[in-house]
Design a protein around this motif. Sequence first.
Motif, PDB file in Angstrom:
ATOM      1  N   MET A   1       0.515  -1.417   0.136  1.00  0.00           N
ATOM      2  CA  MET A   1      -0.195  -0.033  -0.358  1.00  0.00           C
ATOM      3  C   MET A   1       1.062   1.281  -0.835  1.00  0.00           C
ATOM      4  SD  MET A   1      -2.431   1.209   3.349  1.00  0.00           S
ATOM      5  CE  MET A   1      -3.982   0.265   2.977  1.00  0.00           C
ATOM      6  N   SER A   2       0.630   2.051  -0.986  1.00  0.00           N
ATOM      7  CA  SER A   2       1.294   3.357  -0.628  1.00  0.00           C
ATOM      8  C   SER A   2       0.309   4.978  -0.996  1.00  0.00           C
ATOM      9  CB  SER A   2       2.334   3.712  -1.680  1.00  0.00           C
ATOM     10  OG  SER A   2       1.567   3.858  -2.656  1.00  0.00           O
ATOM     11  N   MET A   3       0.522   5.411  -0.091  1.00  0.00           N
ATOM     12  CA  MET A   3      -0.420   6.763   0.580  1.00  0.00           C
ATOM     13  C   MET A   3       0.780   7.870   0.487  1.00  0.00           C
ATOM     14  SD  MET A   3      -2.428   5.492   3.893  1.00  0.00           S
ATOM     15  CE  MET A   3      -1.433   4.186   4.303  1.00  0.00           C
TER      16      MET A   3
ATOM     17  N   ALA B   1       5.918  -2.153   2.972  1.00  0.00           N
ATOM     18  CA  ALA B   1       6.058  -3.501   2.092  1.00  0.00           C
ATOM     19  C   ALA B   1       6.288  -4.856   2.799  1.00  0.00           C
ATOM     20  CB  ALA B   1       7.449  -2.630   2.035  1.00  0.00           C
ATOM     21  N   GLU B   2       6.871  -5.316   1.984  1.00  0.00           N
ATOM     22  CA  GLU B   2       6.606  -7.043   2.961  1.00  0.00           C
ATOM     23  C   GLU B   2       6.787  -6.682   4.571  1.00  0.00           C
ATOM     24  OE1 GLU B   2       5.213  -9.847   1.927  1.00  0.00           O
ATOM     25  OE2 GLU B   2       4.951  -9.462   0.177  1.00  0.00           O
TER      26      GLU B   2
ATOM     27  N   MET C   1      13.028  10.686   6.152  1.00  0.00           N
ATOM     28  CA  MET C   1      12.299   9.654   5.567  1.00  0.00           C
ATOM     29  C   MET C   1      12.490   8.583   7.545  1.00  0.00           C
ATOM     30  SD  MET C   1      14.250   6.490   3.721  1.00  0.00           S
ATOM     31  CE  MET C   1      15.817   6.308   4.726  1.00  0.00           C
ATOM     32  N   ILE C   2      11.826   7.943   7.818  1.00  0.00           N
ATOM     33  CA  ILE C   2      11.322   7.167   8.535  1.00  0.00           C
ATOM     34  C   ILE C   2      10.867   5.901   8.336  1.00  0.00           C
ATOM     35  CG2 ILE C   2      10.162   6.761  10.374  1.00  0.00           C
ATOM     36  CD1 ILE C   2       9.891   9.937  10.573  1.00  0.00           C
ATOM     37  N   VAL C   3      11.920   4.688   8.757  1.00  0.00           N
ATOM     38  CA  VAL C   3      11.784   3.756   8.398  1.00  0.00           C
ATOM     39  C   VAL C   3      11.107   2.404   9.405  1.00  0.00           C
ATOM     40  CG1 VAL C   3      12.826   1.251   7.476  1.00  0.00           C
ATOM     41  CG2 VAL C   3      13.380   3.032   6.153  1.00  0.00           C
ATOM     42  N   ILE C   4      10.295   1.746   9.301  1.00  0.00           N
ATOM     43  CA  ILE C   4       9.787   0.897  10.789  1.00  0.00           C
ATOM     44  C   ILE C   4       9.887  -0.433  10.486  1.00  0.00           C
ATOM     45  CG2 ILE C   4       8.231   0.424  12.604  1.00  0.00           C
ATOM     46  CD1 ILE C   4       7.387   4.211  12.443  1.00  0.00           C
ATOM     47  N   PHE C   5      10.407  -1.594  10.915  1.00  0.00           N
ATOM     48  CA  PHE C   5      10.286  -2.796  10.557  1.00  0.00           C
ATOM     49  C   PHE C   5       9.393  -3.571  11.236  1.00  0.00           C
ATOM     50  CE2 PHE C   5      14.929  -1.733   9.422  1.00  0.00           C
ATOM     51  CZ  PHE C   5      14.433  -2.062   7.561  1.00  0.00           C
ATOM     52  N   PHE C   6       9.232  -4.564  10.895  1.00  0.00           N
ATOM     53  CA  PHE C   6       7.646  -5.172  11.509  1.00  0.00           C
ATOM     54  C   PHE C   6       8.627  -6.372  12.396  1.00  0.00           C
ATOM     55  CE2 PHE C   6       5.046  -4.652   7.318  1.00  0.00           C
ATOM     56  CZ  PHE C   6       4.759  -3.949   8.231  1.00  0.00           C
TER      57      PHE C   6
ATOM     58  N   ILE D   1      -2.177  -4.962  10.639  1.00  0.00           N
ATOM     59  CA  ILE D   1      -1.163  -4.819  10.728  1.00  0.00           C
ATOM     60  C   ILE D   1      -0.898  -4.196  11.914  1.00  0.00           C
ATOM     61  CG2 ILE D   1       1.055  -2.967  11.011  1.00  0.00           C
ATOM     62  CD1 ILE D   1       0.313  -2.161   7.505  1.00  0.00           C
ATOM     63  N   GLY D   2       0.051  -5.460  13.569  1.00  0.00           N
ATOM     64  CA  GLY D   2       0.201  -5.019  14.346  1.00  0.00           C
ATOM     65  C   GLY D   2       0.101  -3.830  15.379  1.00  0.00           C
ATOM     66  N   TYR D   3      -0.279  -4.045  16.633  1.00  0.00           N
ATOM     67  CA  TYR D   3      -0.586  -2.866  17.146  1.00  0.00           C
ATOM     68  C   TYR D   3       0.320  -1.876  17.356  1.00  0.00           C
ATOM     69  CZ  TYR D   3      -2.756   0.529  20.303  1.00  0.00           C
ATOM     70  OH  TYR D   3      -2.867   1.520  21.343  1.00  0.00           O
ATOM     71  N   SER D   4       1.543  -2.801  18.420  1.00  0.00           N
ATOM     72  CA  SER D   4       2.710  -2.057  18.542  1.00  0.00           C
ATOM     73  C   SER D   4       3.695  -1.244  17.045  1.00  0.00           C
ATOM     74  CB  SER D   4       3.330  -2.501  19.119  1.00  0.00           C
ATOM     75  OG  SER D   4       3.849  -3.754  18.104  1.00  0.00           O
ATOM     76  N   ILE D   5       2.756  -1.563  15.973  1.00  0.00           N
ATOM     77  CA  ILE D   5       3.444  -0.874  14.983  1.00  0.00           C
ATOM     78  C   ILE D   5       2.339   0.416  14.398  1.00  0.00           C
ATOM     79  CG2 ILE D   5       3.901  -1.333  12.370  1.00  0.00           C
ATOM     80  CD1 ILE D   5       6.330  -2.669  13.706  1.00  0.00           C
ATOM     81  N   ILE D   6       1.705   0.079  14.410  1.00  0.00           N
ATOM     82  CA  ILE D   6       0.466   0.496  14.237  1.00  0.00           C
ATOM     83  C   ILE D   6       0.914   2.222  15.417  1.00  0.00           C
ATOM     84  CG2 ILE D   6      -1.585   1.314  14.451  1.00  0.00           C
ATOM     85  CD1 ILE D   6      -2.467  -1.169  12.742  1.00  0.00           C
ATOM     86  N   ARG D   7       0.965   1.980  15.856  1.00  0.00           N
ATOM     87  CA  ARG D   7       1.021   2.608  17.354  1.00  0.00           C
ATOM     88  C   ARG D   7       2.391   4.019  17.590  1.00  0.00           C
ATOM     89  NH1 ARG D   7      -0.017   3.607  22.365  1.00  0.00           N
ATOM     90  NH2 ARG D   7       2.545   4.899  23.710  1.00  0.00           N
TER      91      ARG D   7
END
Lengths: 161, 120
Positions: A26-28, A89-90, A156-161, A56-62
């Motif tokens: 998804m991209s927004m 992304a994946e 730029m911010i990257v957050i890994f699952f 997507i998991g709660y802690s990631i969304i947060r």
Amino acid sequence: MKSYKSDKKYLYADRKDKNHKGKFLMSMRFDISGGNLDSAGEASSTIKSKLKQLGIGYSIIRRVAIASYETEMNIVLHANRGTLSVYVAEDHIKIIAVDEGPGIPNVELAMQEGYSTATEQIREMGFGAGMGLPNMKKCSDQFEIHSDIGKGTKVMIVIFF
Amino acid sequence: MKLKEIMEVLKAEELWDFPTDFKVYSAGAADLMSDVLMLAKENSLLLTGLTNTQVVRTAEMIDISAIVFVRGKRPESEVIELAEKLDIPLLLTELPMYEACGILYKHGIKGSSQVEILQK
């Protein structure tokens, strides 16, 4: 400050993402207008609910919500206009914020907790605590910032699952 | 502690018609939104003296259970409307911040940093 400016890889991150759109789940992209406090936070709100829909998991969304909200508020409070993009992304979520604005004269200083150039008006609204950039960084696995005086700032911010 | 019990001990007023029969596990108090973002946990109560729409937006971002406005500061109707739209309960108490926090603490509501993140 110099080390932030020399990061060319980051400068092309946005373009690269657009070229590889197919790889993203998804991209927004949101246009954010500076000074528009009435709708401030709406983009982050939409981002949050879309990520929820993706399961997507709660802690990631947060973490994404905090990071996108801080970047969105920074554009609203400090810049003339900007865009907030989110790529899912994946294995990670990438947030890219690009604004046209005054830029940050001393990025290293701005990264320090408690340092703020916010006006009294901004502080009265509960912002300008000097925690925006440090908060973004805390929520990120990768964090890059590039600022040009008189032109604008890119984050730029990257957050890994 | 349930929200309706919190309303009783804080002698708080409901600012819109929301359910109050749910548990609140912890609370945080702040007037600076960046502090709220980092301090508060989900299922948590936010006590604040700030009454603009950004308080509601900030609460939405981190799934705050309910907001308590202290010192009798009543938010504008647009703030209440936004909270209703986002389903965030709003309470109003005449108590000052320190007293409201003290009363809740005495009733066993822990600080946000003292509880583990509760997975929804």
